[in-house]
Design a protein around this motif. Structure first.
Motif: not given
Length: 329
Positions: A182, A205, A208, A210, A212, A235, A243, A245-248
Motif C-alpha cells: 500500500s 505496477r 502490485k 495499491a 492512494t 488519472d 496497473q 491494483a486499485p488507485v484511490t
C-alpha cells in the motif's frame, strides 16, 4: 600536521601516475552499455541500508533486465595510508561489507546490480559525477542521522539534490523489510509531486501495490476546481491498463497539509512525496529545523526531487507556483 603535509605532497604525484582518465574509460564503458535503459544509481554507506534501497530500485526499474540498469555505489572515505595505494583497480577494489551486502541481496532476489567502489574525498561530488557519467535517470539515496543539526535534506544530501543533473530520491527508512503493498502519495501539484506520482505508479505496477493519492484542500474555501484538477493529474499518471491494483483518490479538508499527511500515513507501507515548501521539505546545507514529515512520518518515506526547468516554480504561497489545476477556485 605531518599527515596533511604527506597528503598534499603525494596527491599531485598520484594524480599524475594514476590519472582519472584511466578510471574514466571503465566508467564510460559501463555508461555506454546502460544507455537507453532506466538507470538508477544507489549510493550505499551502511550494510543495513542495502536491502530496502535495492527493493525500491527494483520496484522502480521493473522486472525487464534489458530495460533497466542498477548501479550499487559504495564510497569509502580516504585515510592516510590509502594515499600510497595503487588506484588503477580502485573502481571495484575493496568492495567492503556494505557493497557485499547489496550484491548478496541482489543475487538472492534476482536483481542485476553493477557494483562500484572507490576511495573518495568528496562523496557528494563523486555521486553527482558518477550519475552524470552513467547517464542514470534517478539517484536513490538513503538518509542517516546528520552530524550537525537536525535537517534531513542537508549536508551531502543537500549537495546531491542541488548538483545532480537527474532526478533524486531520498529514502527515510522506518523498517521496510518487504515490498510495500500500500502506497500513499500526498499531492498538491508541484513538479516534484508529479514526479512522486510517476514513480509511485512504476512501483505500484511492478510490486502490485495499491495506491492512494491524497489531495489536501483548505477548509476555508471552495476546492472543487482544485479537486478536479488534481484528480485529472492522477488519472493521467495512472491511466496504464496494466496497473494491477486499485488507485484511490482521497480528498481531505485540513488547515495543516503536513498534519493531514501524518494522520493519513499510519496504515500505509510506504509514503511517496515530492520535495516542496508546502510539505515543509526544503534542501538545506545546514539546518536546525527538522523537516516535520520526514521526522514524524510513521511509515517508510521516499522524497523525490525533479531535475530540470520543469521543476522551477514560483515561491510557495503564490497560486501561480502550482499548475493550473491547483489555482484558487
Amino acid at each position: 600536521i605531518m599527515a596533511l603535509v604527506t597528503t598534499f605532497l603525494t596527491t599531485p604525484v598520484l594524480n599524475w601516475v594514476y590519472p582519472d582518465r584511466l578510471l574514466r574509460g571503465a566508467r564510460e564503458l559501463m555508461a555506454g552499455e546502460a544507455e537507453g535503459r532506466f538507470g538508477v544509481l544507489v549510493p550505499v554507506s551502511l550494510p543495513r541500508s542495502a536491502p530496502p534501497l535495492l527493493r525500491l530500485a527494483d520496484m522502480i526499474t521493473g522486472p525487464d533486465n534489458t530495460a533497466r540498469s542498477i548501479i550499487g555505489l559504495h564510497l569509502r572515505p580516504a585515510v592516510e595510508h590509502e594515499a600510497f595505494r595503487a588506484a588503477v583497480n580502485d573502481l571495484n577494489a575493496d568492495r567492503s561489507e556494505t557493497l557485499d551486502a547489496l550484491v548478496a541481496q541482489a543475487a538472492q532476489e534476482g536483481v542485476p546490480v553493477e557494483p562500484m567502489s572507490f576511495v573518495t574525498r568528496d562523496p557528494a561530488a563523486d555521486i553527482v559525477r558518477i550519475a552524470h557519467e552513467q547517464k542514470v535517470k534517478l539517484v536513490l539515496m538513503g538518509f542517516h542521522n546528520p552530524v550537525i543539526g537536525q535537517t534531513i535534506l542537508g549536508g551531502t544530501v543537500h549537495r546531491v539534490l542541488q548538483g545532480a543533473e537527474t532526478d533524486v530520491a531520498i529514502f527515510v527508512d522506518r523498517g521496510m523489510h518487504v515490498r510495500p503493498k500500500s502506497i500513499l502519495v500526498p499531492y498538491l501539484g508541484s513538479p516534484h509531486d508529479k514526479l512522486a506520482l510517476e514513480m509511485a505508479a512504476r512501483m505500484a505496477r511492478h510490486a502490485k501495490a495499491a495506491v492512494t493519492v491524497l489531495h489536501v484542500v483548505s477548509p476555508e474555501r471552495e476546492a472543487e476546481r482544485t479537486r478536479l484538477g488534481a484528480r485529472e493529474s492522477a488519472d493521467k499518471v495512472f491511466s496504464d491498463p496494466t496497473q494491477p491494483a486499485p488507485v484511490t483518490f482521497k480528498v481531505v479538508p485540513h488547515a495543516d497539509p503536513i498534519a493531514a499527511v501524518l494522520e493519513q500515513a499510519k496504515p500505509f507501507d510506504l509514503v511517496v512525496i515530492g520535495v516542496a515548501e508546502e510539505w515543509g521539505l526544503t534542501s538545506q546545507l545546514f539546518g536546525w529545523r527538522a523537516e516535520r514529515i520526514a521526522r514524524d512520518c510513521p511509515s517508510p518515506l521516499v522524497i523525490f526531487r525533479r531535475c530540470g526547468p520543469q521543476a522551477q516554480t514560483a515561491p510557495a504561497g503564490d497560486p501561480k507556483s502550482m499548475p493550473g489545476s491547483l489555482q484558487p477556485a
